[in-house]
Write an enzyme that holds these catalytic residues in place. Structure first.
Site, PDB file in Angstrom:
ATOM      1  N   LYS A  76      20.970 -24.795 -11.685  1.00 44.35           N
ATOM      2  CA  LYS A  76      20.445 -24.241 -12.934  1.00 44.35           C
ATOM      3  C   LYS A  76      19.547 -23.037 -12.645  1.00 44.35           C
ATOM      4  CE  LYS A  76      17.531 -25.744 -16.844  1.00 44.35           C
ATOM      5  NZ  LYS A  76      16.763 -26.893 -17.386  1.00 44.35           N
ATOM      6  N   SER A 152      17.781 -27.755 -21.892  1.00 43.11           N
ATOM      7  CA  SER A 152      18.034 -26.415 -21.416  1.00 43.11           C
ATOM      8  C   SER A 152      19.020 -26.345 -20.258  1.00 43.11           C
ATOM      9  CB  SER A 152      16.702 -25.771 -20.983  1.00 43.11           C
ATOM     10  OG  SER A 152      16.093 -26.501 -19.930  1.00 43.11           O
ATOM     11  N   SER A 176      15.589 -31.918 -21.204  1.00 42.20           N
ATOM     12  CA  SER A 176      16.604 -30.935 -20.818  1.00 42.20           C
ATOM     13  C   SER A 176      17.654 -31.422 -19.841  1.00 42.20           C
ATOM     14  CB  SER A 176      15.922 -29.681 -20.256  1.00 42.20           C
ATOM     15  OG  SER A 176      15.230 -29.002 -21.274  1.00 42.20           O
TER      16      SER A 176
END
Length: 477
Positions: A76, A152, A176
């Site tokens: 990520k 996220s 997230s």
């Protein structure tokens, strides 16, 4: 040889076993992943930094007996640095930033045999529950390209669900990991505070943020936590596991558990019928497996908790922004940040050190109050989200007057997840339900600190009783 089609039928441990048994080479597996990435990413916008040659050059470093020998991996673009690559945090302000070294977690991934070939889409500073932003654009849900992947960690979730990789790095400051896991039909466990180190940096958002992965199988998540859990000198928090292998725990039936549950939002906002149905079906499954399930919840004010957590999180975001501006030697410009980020910073601009200390005190009080619940119950079951995966655009705004409305929508969409971040308790989203539109709807379990082994045992029991692995074959891209 693993063909393009066969590659996605294996979880990470299954791929590593092929390598360990000399059935395929790491190169064959990597090329299958890269081929799939090149075909699917234009449709998904999951990968935002692509470096296949670095992964190819690392093939010679893979040890055949490592736990995840030759398994492809994506990181990520938030919270985890890869040497020589930008960590943009999804923000135009950081688009030229280059990391000087691998973070400790990435080093552990490499030691475990993982081959990293890219970074995944994330919204600006991880502040959104949907992966939509101006720097990289919206990430699309493999189950329906008109819907959000959640946020996220939405880029990683899309890549895993679509079969580009079997598991993807994620971080979780308010849900997230669990939000995109629910949205994309994956297993996602947020470990207890202190289980995975943020070294060489300070804990994310003062300890609210935690890192791990989203996976297709429970055992992959458990086995990787065996590789990555552990204290690094200088960490603020340290959780002492009981010594049991998480993978072994995932292969062991749990004891009969006492589980509290709720169908209602702790902030009294509406909960969609699909999310209620997901909980009700899970209750029935748990009871069939011999567990006791009662309607009971920890006592806390969700709205107050959300405010105090936001104050802490935004304080850290503001500090990151200030440090970046100092490095660049200039003031903030209008197009550095998205309008919604400006709006949140403006709301919190008058917060003081006293307000920050008050927020810390409040979440500590909430943690102690929650401990009373866990004296009677092993786990708390909730919907992961209050709605099925939202359509793209619902959780994004580009007008100043819509900024506060956006965060109200996010709060109503994710009323269940922040509790685990504030308390530091482990929490997982389990993919046990799909609605009539074939969109995934996860359920969340929150456990006691340091009891990830018990949670893996239960998750694997649920996975065995109601397997979800074949659902991914229904994704047509």
């Amino acid at each position: 040889m693993v063909t393009f089609k066969e590659y996605s039928n294996y979880d990470a441990l299954g791929l590593a076993e092929l390598v360990q048994n000399d059935d395929v080479t790491p190169k064959e597996i990597l090329e299958a992943a890269l081929s799939k990435a090149e075909t699917l990413n234009p449709k998904l916008n999951a990968i935002v930094d692509y470096f296949p040659e670095e992964a190819r050059s690392a093939l010679g470093n893979v040890k055949q007996d490592s736990s995840f020998a030759g398994v492809p991996m994506l990181i990520k673009d938030l919270d985890a640095d890869i040497k020589g690559h930008a960590t943009t945090h999804g923000s135009r302000l950081f688009k030229t930033h280059k990391a000087e070294e691998d973070c400790e977690l990435v080093k552990k991934y490499r030691d475990a045999g993982l081959l990293i070939f890219g970074k995944t889409n994330a919204p600006e500073f991880g502040l959104n529950a949907s992966t939509e932003g101006l720097l990289f654009g919206a990430c699309k849900n493999p189950w329906n390209l008109n819907h959000s992947t959640g946020g996220s960690s939405g880029g990683s979730a899309a890549a895993v669900a679509a079969g580009i990789i079997p598991m993807g790095h994620a971080s979780d400051g308010g849900g997230s990991i669990r939000i995109p896991a629910s949205s994309c039909g994956l297993f996602g466990l947020k470990p207890s505070r202190g289980v995975i180190s943020f070294a060489p940096y300070l804990e994310g958002w003062g300890g609210l943020d935690h890192m791990h992965v989203m996976t297709r199988s429970v055992r992959d998540s458990a086995a990787l936590l065996d590789e990555t859990a552990g204290y690094v000198a200088g960490d603020f928090h340290r959780v002492m596991p009981d010594g049991e292998s998480y993978l072994t725990a995932s292969q062991t039936l749990p004891r009969k558990l006492k589980i509290g549950f709720t169908r209602q939002s702790p902030s009294a906002t509406p909960v969609h019928a699909d999310c209620v149905e997901a909980v009700d079906r899970t209750i029935k499954l748990l009871q069939d497996l011999g567990h006791t399930v009662e309607e009971q919840s920890p006592q806390y004010s969700a709205m107050d908790l959300a405010y105090h957590c936001a104050l802490i999180g935004i304080s850290f975001v503001r500090a990151e922004i200030n440090a970046r501006l100092q490095t660049l030697g200039r003031n903030l410009q209008n197009d550095d940040l998205e309008i919604a980020t400006h709006g949140l910073l403006d709301v919190m601009q008058h917060s003081s050190a006293t307000d920050y200390a008050t927020a810390l005190k409040y979440i500590n009080q909430t943690s102690r109050q929650a401990a009373l619940f866990y004296q009677q119950y092993d786990l708390w079951l909730t919907p992961t989200l209050a709605q099925p995966p939202a359509e793209l655009g619902y959780l994004f705004c580009n007008k100043a007057e819509d900024a506060l409305n956006l965060y109200e929508r996010i709060s109503s969409y994710t009323p269940f997840t922040g509790f685990g971040n504030a308390t530091g308790l482990p929490a997982m989203s389990v993919p046990l339900h799909w609605n009539k539109n074939n969109l995934p709807v996860g359920v969340q379990f929150v456990g006691r600190s340091g009891e990830e082994a018990l949670m893996f045992a239960l998750a694997a029991q649920l996975e065995n009783a109601q397997p979800w692995i074949d659902k991914y074959k229904e994704i047509k891209l």
